[in-house]
Design an enzyme around this catalytic site. Sequence first.
Site, PDB file in Angstrom:
ATOM      1  N   GLU A  39      34.306  36.022  10.566  1.00 26.38           N
ATOM      2  CA  GLU A  39      33.204  36.307   9.653  1.00 26.38           C
ATOM      3  C   GLU A  39      33.765  37.325   8.660  1.00 26.38           C
ATOM      4  O   GLU A  39      34.261  38.366   9.086  1.00 26.38           O
ATOM      5  CB  GLU A  39      32.084  36.966  10.482  1.00 26.38           C
ATOM      6  N   LYS A  79      34.006  45.846  14.846  1.00 26.22           N
ATOM      7  CA  LYS A  79      34.073  46.032  13.391  1.00 26.22           C
ATOM      8  C   LYS A  79      33.045  47.054  12.923  1.00 26.22           C
ATOM      9  O   LYS A  79      33.305  47.846  12.036  1.00 26.22           O
ATOM     10  CB  LYS A  79      33.826  44.693  12.685  1.00 26.22           C
ATOM     11  N   ARG A 114      38.433  38.659  25.880  1.00 22.63           N
ATOM     12  CA  ARG A 114      38.774  39.378  24.660  1.00 22.63           C
ATOM     13  C   ARG A 114      39.708  40.520  25.010  1.00 22.63           C
ATOM     14  O   ARG A 114      39.787  40.958  26.158  1.00 22.63           O
ATOM     15  CB  ARG A 114      37.537  39.859  23.926  1.00 22.63           C
TER      16      ARG A 114
HETATM   17  P1  ATP Z   1      33.519  42.209  15.979  1.00 26.38           P
HETATM   18  O1  ATP Z   1      32.701  42.227  17.220  1.00 26.38           O
HETATM   19  O2  ATP Z   1      34.563  43.267  15.896  1.00 26.38           O
HETATM   20  O3  ATP Z   1      32.712  42.097  14.727  1.00 26.38           O
HETATM   21  P2  ATP Z   1      33.797  39.436  15.983  1.00 26.38           P
HETATM   22  O4  ATP Z   1      34.092  38.722  17.243  1.00 26.38           O
HETATM   23  O5  ATP Z   1      32.405  39.389  15.492  1.00 26.38           O
HETATM   24  O6  ATP Z   1      34.363  40.884  16.088  1.00 26.38           O
HETATM   25  P3  ATP Z   1      34.773  37.547  14.134  1.00 26.38           P
HETATM   26  O7  ATP Z   1      35.239  37.776  12.762  1.00 26.38           O
HETATM   27  O8  ATP Z   1      33.509  36.829  14.326  1.00 26.38           O
HETATM   28  O9  ATP Z   1      34.727  38.961  14.831  1.00 26.38           O
HETATM   29  O10 ATP Z   1      35.912  36.949  15.052  1.00 26.38           O
HETATM   30  C1  ATP Z   1      36.870  36.011  14.672  1.00 26.38           C
HETATM   31  C2  ATP Z   1      37.559  35.565  15.924  1.00 26.38           C
HETATM   32  O11 ATP Z   1      38.273  36.645  16.522  1.00 26.38           O
HETATM   33  C3  ATP Z   1      36.588  35.059  16.961  1.00 26.38           C
HETATM   34  O12 ATP Z   1      37.009  33.781  17.380  1.00 26.38           O
HETATM   35  C4  ATP Z   1      36.663  36.045  18.079  1.00 26.38           C
HETATM   36  O13 ATP Z   1      36.563  35.407  19.315  1.00 26.38           O
HETATM   37  C5  ATP Z   1      38.041  36.682  17.907  1.00 26.38           C
HETATM   38  N1  ATP Z   1      38.032  38.055  18.387  1.00 26.38           N
HETATM   39  C6  ATP Z   1      37.308  39.080  17.917  1.00 26.38           C
HETATM   40  N2  ATP Z   1      37.524  40.198  18.632  1.00 26.38           N
HETATM   41  C7  ATP Z   1      38.434  39.877  19.590  1.00 26.38           C
HETATM   42  C8  ATP Z   1      39.072  40.596  20.654  1.00 26.38           C
HETATM   43  N3  ATP Z   1      38.822  41.892  20.894  1.00 26.38           N
HETATM   44  N4  ATP Z   1      39.953  39.926  21.432  1.00 26.38           N
HETATM   45  C9  ATP Z   1      40.224  38.643  21.200  1.00 26.38           C
HETATM   46  N5  ATP Z   1      39.661  37.908  20.236  1.00 26.38           N
HETATM   47  C10 ATP Z   1      38.768  38.500  19.425  1.00 26.38           C
HETATM   48 MG    MG Z   2      31.137  38.175  14.657  1.00 26.26          MG
END
Ligand code: ATP
Ligand code: MG
Length: 624
Positions: A76, A321, A311
């Site tokens: 995102e 984030k 994760r």
């Molecule tokens: P945040 O919670 O920090 O906003 P998010 O999961 O919402 O992170 P996205 O931009 O939606 O962030 O994630 C893009 C991809 O990165 C997703 O497929 C997610 O599963 C992966 N991802 C995000 N954080 C992690 C993590 N700590 N470990 C492994 N994969 C991750």
């Molecule tokens: Mg997200």
Amino acid sequence: MSIPTPTHPTLDAKPTAADTNTGAGKPSNFLRQIIEADLANGTYAQRQWGGSPGDAAHHAKGQPDSAKIRTRFPPEPNGYLHVGHAKSICLNFGLARDYGGVCHLRFDDTNPEKEDVEYVNSIRDTIKWLGFDWNGSADAEPYHASDYFDFMYRAAEYLIEAGHAYVDEQTVAQIRENRGDFGKPGVDSPYRGRTPAQHLARFREMRDGLHEDGAMVLRAKIDMASPNINLRDPAIYRIRRATHHNTGDKWCIYPMYTYAHPIEDALEQITHSICTLEFEDQRPFYDWLLERLIEGNLLAAPPPRQYEFARLNLTYVITSKRKLAQLVYDHKVQGWDDPRMPTIVGLRRRGYTPESLQLFAERIGVTKSDSWIDYSTLEGCLREDLELKAHRGFAVLNPVKLVLTNWDDVMGAGHLEPCTQPALPNPPAGVEPPPRRHFSIGKEVWIDREDFEEVPPKGYKRLVPPSVDASGKAVPGSKVRLKGGYVIECTGCSKDANGAITEVLATVVPDTKSGTPGSETIKVKAAITWVGAANGRQAEVRMYDRLFVDAQPDAGAKDFIESLNPNSLKVITAIVEPSLANAKAGQQFQFERHGYFVADRVDHVQGSKPVFNLAVGLKDSWGK
Ligand code: ATP
Ligand code: MG
């Protein structure tokens, strides 16, 4: 139907490693086993690819897909990528590379707010920097989930007509109340029993802006008594008057994430949709939705399958984030790329290399249960990578002047003697001649304050002045080698009125220059690093430490701001040898005996001083 892509002549898959379909040499894991089984069974062998994302008809007109598998990374664009994303990127792009597949970069921009070109550009740069190309070629454009809004709307109308979706006019509170909970089945909405034609008319009214935001939602019609609460008629479309960065004001209804995501995967012919564990409970809905849309001939079979992995949780690090944004906006750090930040731009500025992050991702592997990875694992990977690559150099971090009192007599007044040392202890084969550093020694040199002790602790082997032992016997000053220079003998020190040491005094032992015949005849117990005063340069060195003092700064209900380390940055003035003074921005070095440092990418020079960031020490210090 094909989805318009703002692109280049062809988006046909060009597998990056079509001839390696075994992933040979990589440690196996459950995802590799699944992919290998799918390849062996030909699960996806019959798939067609229409050259761009699209519906069943579009792909049916295409060619057999030359990409053996398709994975995707769907960020995102609402922040900077962090070390957790690096794990996901290396995993998804790495699997596609290893099995003759293609990995898609898809901006998940179905949420009308928060899109920002700053984030979009940073995400693109970061993935390229990590060493990966998306969508099958080096110059392909990323996909955008918002390009699929038309299809998503069409699919919603189909679901309504087929009796699989309905418009619910209950209030948000009623919907929540009637959903039930773990022990209690849900209650059907009074609107659920209307005819498909009535629901379709209402849904079109929603689309046409005839109802207020939140007045009604479109829900999948599954089972209000399902033990999986996610299957109790989840909402799939909501009314939201918001301008979208891509589609402008075309829509006032937007799909929910749980509805949009499986469709995005299917339109892109993803085979293995890999996500983090919290989506496990969504998998039944993912499968339900795609089965319905394949039944309706809207989407091509076979559908993508979702797999979940744990994760990344890294000690002393925050990977949310939202919380990282708070550190930036509250000025707890100097920006998204502050070298203390776990963002990939921060890690890069700290001196991390793409190879070190790839190594890290490989080393931690993928598992199905949550665990914490020790921060030292990440640092170990950087050390391992830089050990082979980083040029060596001498830097004096806590300088004190050393005066060689007999220099003018034995070497000649004002004489500067040229010295040289290898830039790499084990230069890679083929680099001829191996790189060398050049500097000179004269009467005055800078040494580290810690390399002189008037009253040495037991076992201390560096500079110690002459003394008298308990029996009254005179003990001469110690002899050490100035590495790459001469053997010297310590004769004492000078102090100021407060007793602070201003200069260390020593004599040079002639004919002991490193690399000259007979230089080894005088044995010494230690060699110390140094920088000649005549050609040393001042440098600003930013000594970074962990950003948090707590290993799990945001676990439970803790306020992570309270565990910020007040001493996470110390700026010092060091003296560096000439080869370091001309460092290029972003170049990594090993300051011998001190650690790995990188010439800062952003303010590479402060005044006339080059700027270096501490990347990682030479030894693991996290246990201390
Ligand atoms: P945040 O919670 O920090 O906003 P998010 O999961 O919402 O992170 P996205 O931009 O939606 O962030 O994630 C893009 C991809 O990165 C997703 O497929 C997610 O599963 C992966 N991802 C995000 N954080 C992690 C993590 N700590 N470990 C492994 N994969 C991750
Ligand atoms: Mg997200």
